[in-house]
Design a protein around this motif. Structure first.
Motif, PDB file in Angstrom:
ATOM      1  N   ALA A   1       4.960 -27.022   8.868  1.00  0.00           N
ATOM      2  CA  ALA A   1       4.060 -25.951   8.432  1.00  0.00           C
ATOM      3  C   ALA A   1       4.076 -25.827   6.921  1.00  0.00           C
ATOM      4  N   LEU A   2       2.878 -25.783   6.336  1.00  0.00           N
ATOM      5  CA  LEU A   2       2.701 -25.509   4.917  1.00  0.00           C
ATOM      6  C   LEU A   2       1.849 -24.254   4.788  1.00  0.00           C
ATOM      7  N   LEU A   3       2.333 -23.258   4.060  1.00  0.00           N
ATOM      8  CA  LEU A   3       1.580 -22.039   3.793  1.00  0.00           C
ATOM      9  C   LEU A   3       1.127 -22.026   2.351  1.00  0.00           C
ATOM     10  N   ILE A   4      -0.163 -21.799   2.127  1.00  0.00           N
ATOM     11  CA  ILE A   4      -0.709 -21.564   0.794  1.00  0.00           C
ATOM     12  C   ILE A   4      -1.158 -20.111   0.744  1.00  0.00           C
ATOM     13  N   SER A   5      -0.558 -19.324  -0.132  1.00  0.00           N
ATOM     14  CA  SER A   5      -0.828 -17.893  -0.130  1.00  0.00           C
ATOM     15  C   SER A   5      -0.600 -17.316  -1.521  1.00  0.00           C
ATOM     16  N   ARG A   6      -0.514 -15.975  -1.579  1.00  0.00           N
ATOM     17  CA  ARG A   6      -0.289 -15.259  -2.825  1.00  0.00           C
ATOM     18  C   ARG A   6       0.864 -14.273  -2.637  1.00  0.00           C
ATOM     19  N   ARG A   7       1.594 -14.047  -3.720  1.00  0.00           N
ATOM     20  CA  ARG A   7       2.622 -13.007  -3.718  1.00  0.00           C
ATOM     21  C   ARG A   7       2.765 -12.474  -5.126  1.00  0.00           C
ATOM     22  N   GLY A   8       3.424 -11.330  -5.233  1.00  0.00           N
ATOM     23  CA  GLY A   8       3.663 -10.743  -6.535  1.00  0.00           C
ATOM     24  C   GLY A   8       4.968 -11.216  -7.149  1.00  0.00           C
ATOM     25  N   ARG A   9       5.098 -10.953  -8.440  1.00  0.00           N
ATOM     26  CA  ARG A   9       6.358 -11.215  -9.142  1.00  0.00           C
ATOM     27  C   ARG A   9       7.253  -9.990  -8.978  1.00  0.00           C
ATOM     28  N   ASP A  10       7.682  -9.755  -7.761  1.00  0.00           N
ATOM     29  CA  ASP A  10       8.446  -8.549  -7.457  1.00  0.00           C
ATOM     30  C   ASP A  10       9.451  -8.847  -6.354  1.00  0.00           C
ATOM     31  N   ARG A  11      10.242  -7.841  -6.003  1.00  0.00           N
ATOM     32  CA  ARG A  11      11.290  -8.036  -4.999  1.00  0.00           C
ATOM     33  C   ARG A  11      10.702  -8.372  -3.632  1.00  0.00           C
ATOM     34  N   ALA A  12       9.590  -7.740  -3.268  1.00  0.00           N
ATOM     35  CA  ALA A  12       8.966  -8.042  -1.987  1.00  0.00           C
ATOM     36  C   ALA A  12       8.492  -9.493  -1.943  1.00  0.00           C
ATOM     37  N   GLY A  13       7.967  -9.988  -3.060  1.00  0.00           N
ATOM     38  CA  GLY A  13       7.526 -11.370  -3.108  1.00  0.00           C
ATOM     39  C   GLY A  13       8.680 -12.354  -2.991  1.00  0.00           C
ATOM     40  N   GLU A  14       9.791 -12.034  -3.626  1.00  0.00           N
ATOM     41  CA  GLU A  14      10.978 -12.888  -3.508  1.00  0.00           C
ATOM     42  C   GLU A  14      11.495 -12.894  -2.071  1.00  0.00           C
ATOM     43  N   TRP A  15      11.471 -11.717  -1.438  1.00  0.00           N
ATOM     44  CA  TRP A  15      11.873 -11.629  -0.027  1.00  0.00           C
ATOM     45  C   TRP A  15      10.959 -12.481   0.838  1.00  0.00           C
ATOM     46  N   LEU A  16       9.671 -12.413   0.569  1.00  0.00           N
ATOM     47  CA  LEU A  16       8.681 -13.160   1.342  1.00  0.00           C
ATOM     48  C   LEU A  16       8.947 -14.659   1.258  1.00  0.00           C
ATOM     49  N   GLU A  17       9.145 -15.151   0.053  1.00  0.00           N
ATOM     50  CA  GLU A  17       9.360 -16.585  -0.122  1.00  0.00           C
ATOM     51  C   GLU A  17      10.673 -17.024   0.522  1.00  0.00           C
ATOM     52  N   ALA A  18      11.718 -16.234   0.374  1.00  0.00           N
ATOM     53  CA  ALA A  18      13.011 -16.590   0.963  1.00  0.00           C
ATOM     54  C   ALA A  18      12.947 -16.580   2.487  1.00  0.00           C
TER      55      ALA A  18
ATOM     56  N   ALA B   1      13.636 -19.790   4.904  1.00  0.00           N
ATOM     57  CA  ALA B   1      14.651 -19.754   5.952  1.00  0.00           C
ATOM     58  C   ALA B   1      14.068 -20.102   7.316  1.00  0.00           C
ATOM     59  N   ALA B   2      12.767 -19.826   7.499  1.00  0.00           N
ATOM     60  CA  ALA B   2      12.099 -20.115   8.771  1.00  0.00           C
ATOM     61  C   ALA B   2      11.615 -21.555   8.864  1.00  0.00           C
ATOM     62  N   GLY B   3      11.802 -22.333   7.793  1.00  0.00           N
ATOM     63  CA  GLY B   3      11.392 -23.722   7.828  1.00  0.00           C
ATOM     64  C   GLY B   3       9.960 -23.971   7.397  1.00  0.00           C
ATOM     65  N   VAL B   4       9.334 -22.969   6.762  1.00  0.00           N
ATOM     66  CA  VAL B   4       7.961 -23.100   6.288  1.00  0.00           C
ATOM     67  C   VAL B   4       7.971 -23.505   4.819  1.00  0.00           C
ATOM     68  N   VAL B   5       7.214 -24.541   4.484  1.00  0.00           N
ATOM     69  CA  VAL B   5       7.001 -24.900   3.079  1.00  0.00           C
ATOM     70  C   VAL B   5       5.939 -23.949   2.539  1.00  0.00           C
ATOM     71  N   ALA B   6       6.256 -23.198   1.494  1.00  0.00           N
ATOM     72  CA  ALA B   6       5.333 -22.173   0.982  1.00  0.00           C
ATOM     73  C   ALA B   6       5.000 -22.452  -0.472  1.00  0.00           C
ATOM     74  N   ALA B   7       3.710 -22.348  -0.796  1.00  0.00           N
ATOM     75  CA  ALA B   7       3.237 -22.508  -2.162  1.00  0.00           C
ATOM     76  C   ALA B   7       2.402 -21.282  -2.506  1.00  0.00           C
ATOM     77  N   PHE B   8       2.789 -20.564  -3.577  1.00  0.00           N
ATOM     78  CA  PHE B   8       2.166 -19.291  -3.893  1.00  0.00           C
ATOM     79  C   PHE B   8       1.457 -19.318  -5.239  1.00  0.00           C
TER      80      PHE B   8
END
Length: 278
Positions: A55-72, A76-83
């Protein structure tokens, strides 16, 4: 076997399971709390990974704690994420009633409309592209490139505004929510809007329907319905990537979503196959 690229919305869900519904004046007791992955594309990508797919996710996140949580959490779930990075990550408050029905209160964050160009490239193992309607400009570009490459393009259709309709016309497969189907005038009208695509409609506890048939939902007691449709779309896309015909892919996705609603967990691929209805 190929993998799935999911493009669209990702957020942090703050889920509160309440003791009574509707809420009482003043305070309503909360019997369960969870910080969970949210957003149609993100949850779909998580489902693909949980089912054993790439799985590859292409999405958006903020430069904030919630965004860091999201990426981590995705990592951990095995998803390659590009924001593509913005100011504030989306966060949703989710109230889960005793019967498993959910009520979502989304904060959309402050995020850029345009994706970074290099995020619209993907590895060779991607064989199916899935998009929701929450980032239409980026989804159009990804669908156009996937079309040029001859890849299946699955749209998670939850509204029928003009931007979503444009995406539907670029899709090879449109799996709509019941609400979107009603808004469009029904399954037959949806089929007319997207005559070049395979069209199906998810119906929650009533299963899924398409022009050639219907499958009933699993007979389970709902624990939490949050994200069930997103899980359905991820499983459907992975099934296509594994070479299943559309009807088989719908049956597999229906089983995965049903188990998820009952257990609060996504089954692995072999367990999902056992739950498929003939």
């Amino acid at each position: 076997m190929g993998g799935v690229l999911a493009l669209g919305w990702a957020c942090q869900d703050l889920r509160f399971k309440v003791a009574t519904w509707p809420p009482e004046p003043g305070r309503t007791p909360v019997v369960g709390y969870q910080e969970a992955l949210g957003g149609p594309a993100a949850v779909a990508a998580w489902a693909v990974a949980r089912l054993g797919g790439k799985a590859l996710l292409i999405s958006r996140r903020g430069r904030d704690r919630a965004g860091e949580w999201l990426e981590a959490t995705l990592q951990a779930a095995g998803v390659v994420a590009a924001f593509t990075l913005g100011e504030a990550t989306g966060v949703s408050a989710v109230l889960v009633a005793p019967d498993g029905e959910r009520f979502i209160f989304p904060y959309r964050g402050r995020l850029p409309e345009e994706p970074e160009d290099d995020l619209l490239l993907w590895p060779e193992w991607v064989s199916v592209v899935l998009a929701d309607t929450r980032w239409p400009g980026a989804a159009e570009r990804v669908f156009e490139r996937a079309r040029d490459l001859g890849l299946p393009r699955v749209l998670d259709l939850d509204s029928v505004d003009e931007a979503s309709l444009r995406l539907g016309r670029l899709a090879s497969h449109v799996v709509a929510s019941e609400g979107a189907a009603v808004e469009a005038g029904g399954l037959d009208h949806l089929q007319g809007l997207f005559s070049g695509a395979f069209v199906a409609v998810t119906l929650g506890e009533k299963g899924v329907v398409w022009p050639g048939g219907r499958i009933g939902a699993l007979a389970v007691t709902p624990k939490d319905t949050t994200g069930a449709g997103d899980v359905f779309h991820g499983a459907f896309a992975l099934a296509l990537a594994k070479g299943m015909r559309e009807e088989e892919a719908l049956a597999l996705a229906n089983a995965v979503a049903g188990v998820y609603v009952a257990k609060g967990e996504i089954p692995d691929w072999q367990e999902a196959l056992k739950w498929m209805q003939p």
